[in-house]
Design an enzyme around this catalytic site. Structure first.
Site, short mmCIF file in Angstrom:
data_model
loop_
_atom_site.label_atom_id
_atom_site.label_comp_id
_atom_site.label_asym_id
_atom_site.label_seq_id
_atom_site.Cartn_x
_atom_site.Cartn_y
_atom_site.Cartn_z
N ASP A 1 -1.08 -0.05 7.82
CA ASP A 1 -1.97 -0.46 8.90
C ASP A 1 -1.42 -0.04 10.27
OD1 ASP A 1 0.11 -2.21 8.50
OD2 ASP A 1 -1.08 -4.04 8.73
N ASP B 1 -6.01 -9.12 -2.12
CA ASP B 1 -6.19 -10.13 -3.17
C ASP B 1 -5.95 -11.56 -2.70
OD1 ASP B 1 -3.50 -10.03 -2.77
OD2 ASP B 1 -2.94 -9.77 -4.87
N ASP B 2 -5.96 -11.78 -1.38
CA ASP B 2 -5.80 -13.13 -0.85
C ASP B 2 -6.83 -13.40 0.24
OD1 ASP B 2 -4.81 -11.40 1.03
OD2 ASP B 2 -2.85 -12.35 1.26
N HIS C 1 -0.05 2.86 -2.79
CA HIS C 1 -1.19 2.32 -3.54
C HIS C 1 -2.49 2.55 -2.78
CE1 HIS C 1 -3.26 -1.46 -5.42
NE2 HIS C 1 -3.69 -0.33 -5.95
#
Length: 449
Positions: A292, A211-212, A189
């Site tokens: 990451d 999204d957090d 993604h």
């Protein structure tokens, strides 16, 4: 005899009359043909005359149009001269902003989402609270992985943002048995979303959020200041808003920034030139699991470093997600989110440029008091100023870090937040603690006493 002669004459006259009549008929036919031709010629002449008059009329009309266009051009030239004079006058009055209202974005902001609509709503509200006034500088995108209808509906319910959807039906083959498929999906993604923003939308920089996350009041000013560093110093790979050791008890000054050899993630800005280098590797490396950690590999950052703040500009509230809340209670929940509106435009950040920073950081180390022994932490507590403690390797670092309560983890030989093997954090007061690697002083050009 006389009768015979008369008959002969009549016969001769008859014979002579036949050619005469034939000649007369031919003359009549010829005259008729000539008359038709003359009539055609006259008609053609009339037609030519009509066409000539029509062309003359058209030419006259075009001449009138040319004259009209010439007048319009003169009028527009006059208006342009007046506008130029007006702009020059406005510039002289210090109103250049009116001429430069078309804003070139500093960076696109993308929120990576999947199936947590409630988290996404909290994140979007936090972003819009601070982004609305600078929306032209930071266009907002929501990139959803998958087809969760509640996430799609939530993203589309907001004006002022662009929704993107990544649908990936390719099977995932994990590298190790029992490994979570989700991390492979997340890596794909990221690759897709960054390709979209850099190559389809042609942004020069992208800020990646999840999204957090909630953001600090000076989040966008911080990244605008960071964009200058990212463009001017090619030894900087990315600008991050995160400090892994940013818990309340370990931070103090919201104005302080550091260079780090460790990629922090969790709210970071990347340039298109760097993605040009990374994207093909992402595409061909089929064993990427944790995107990451992949960026933390020395073969990928190639000696480049990252800018991070002392006090975080993002707060991660995502206790539930792919990582199953790993480290949340101990390391993420206590993070201090900056609440001070720092005026980054007035800050001189040249101390972060590579050559200058080595000296800047070395000077801090030189001023710190060296502490040795198994009771180093107790000694550090009783010293007012900055303190430096040397560790002898990974296990020794983990021992000392666990006593202070900071992150013990290493990735590809680098402790979290480290610069040249040195991890810095505040302890109890404004006091800095520097944990130095075996060759950190040498890397900084400091001679050991």
């Amino acid at each position: 005899m006389g009768k015979c002669c008369f008959c002969d004459y009549r016969y001769l006259l008859l014979i002579a009359a036949v050619p005469f009549i034939y000649i007369q008929m031919r003359l009549f036919v010829t005259q008729s043909q000539y008359a038709d031709r003359i009539a055609d010629a006259i008609e053609a002449e009339h037609q030519c005359t009509r066409q000539t008059r029509l062309l003359i009329d058209q030419i006259s009309l075009q001449q009138e149009r040319l004259l009209s266009l010439e007048e319009e051009r003169k009028r527009q030239d006059q208006e342009c001269r007046q506008l130029r004079a007006l702009i020059q006058d406005l510039e002289r009055k210090g109103l250049k902003k009116l001429v430069s209202d078309v804003q070139v974005p500093v960076a696109a902001v993308v929120v990576m989402a999947c199936n947590r609509a409630d988290y996404l709503e909290r994140t979007i509200k936090s972003i819009l609270k601070h982004q609305s006034s600078v929306a032209s500088k930071y266009p907002l995108f929501i990139s959803q992985d998958g087809s969760d209808p509640s996430v799609r509906s939530k993203a589309l319910s907001y004006d002022g943002l662009t929704y993107m959807q990544h649908l990936d039906y390719e099977p995932v083959h994990t590298e190790r048995p029992g490994e979570l498929i989700a991390y492979y999906k997340i890596a794909r993604h990221y690759k897709w979303a960054l390709d979209q923003l850099f190559y389809k939308h042609n942004f020069s920089r992208v800020i990646i959020l999840e999204d957090d996350m909630e953001i600090a009041p000076d989040f966008f000013d911080y990244f605008e200041a960071g964009a200058y560093l990212l463009d001017s110093d090619k030894t900087i790979m990315a600008i991050s808003s995160w400090n892994d050791n940013g818990q309340r008890q370990f931070v103090h000054d919201p104005h302080v920034l550091y260079r780090s050899d460790f990629f922090p993630g969790l709210g970071w800005m990347l340039s298109k030139s760097t993605w040009d280098e990374l994207s093909p590797k992402f595409f061909f490396d089929q064993k990427i699991t944790y995107w990451d950690d992949w960026l933390r590999l020395k073969e990928n950052h190639r000696g480049r470093q990252f800018i991070r703040p002392e006090v975080c500009r993002t707060y991660n509230f995502g206790e539930h997600g792919s990582s199953m809340g790993q480290f949340f209670r101990q390391y993420l929940e206590p993070i201090k989110l900056n609440d001070v509106k720092v005026n980054w435009k007035s800050m001189d950040l040249n101390y972060l440029v590579e050559d200058t920073y080595v000296k800047h950081f070395a000077d801090m180390i030189k001023k710190a008091t060296p502490v040795h022994g198994t009771d180093a932490i107790l000694k550090a507590y009783n010293i007012d100023g900055d303190v430096r403690i040397q560790y002898q390797g990974k296990s020794d670092f983990e021992r000392i870090a666990s006593q202070f309560g900071i992150f013990e983890e290493w990735k590809d030989g680098v402790p979290r937040t480290a610069y040249k093997g040195i991890v810095v954090f505040r302890y109890q007061t404004q006091r800095r603690i520097f944990l130095l690697g075996p060759d950190s002083l040498q890397q900084l050009g400091i001679e050991e006493a």
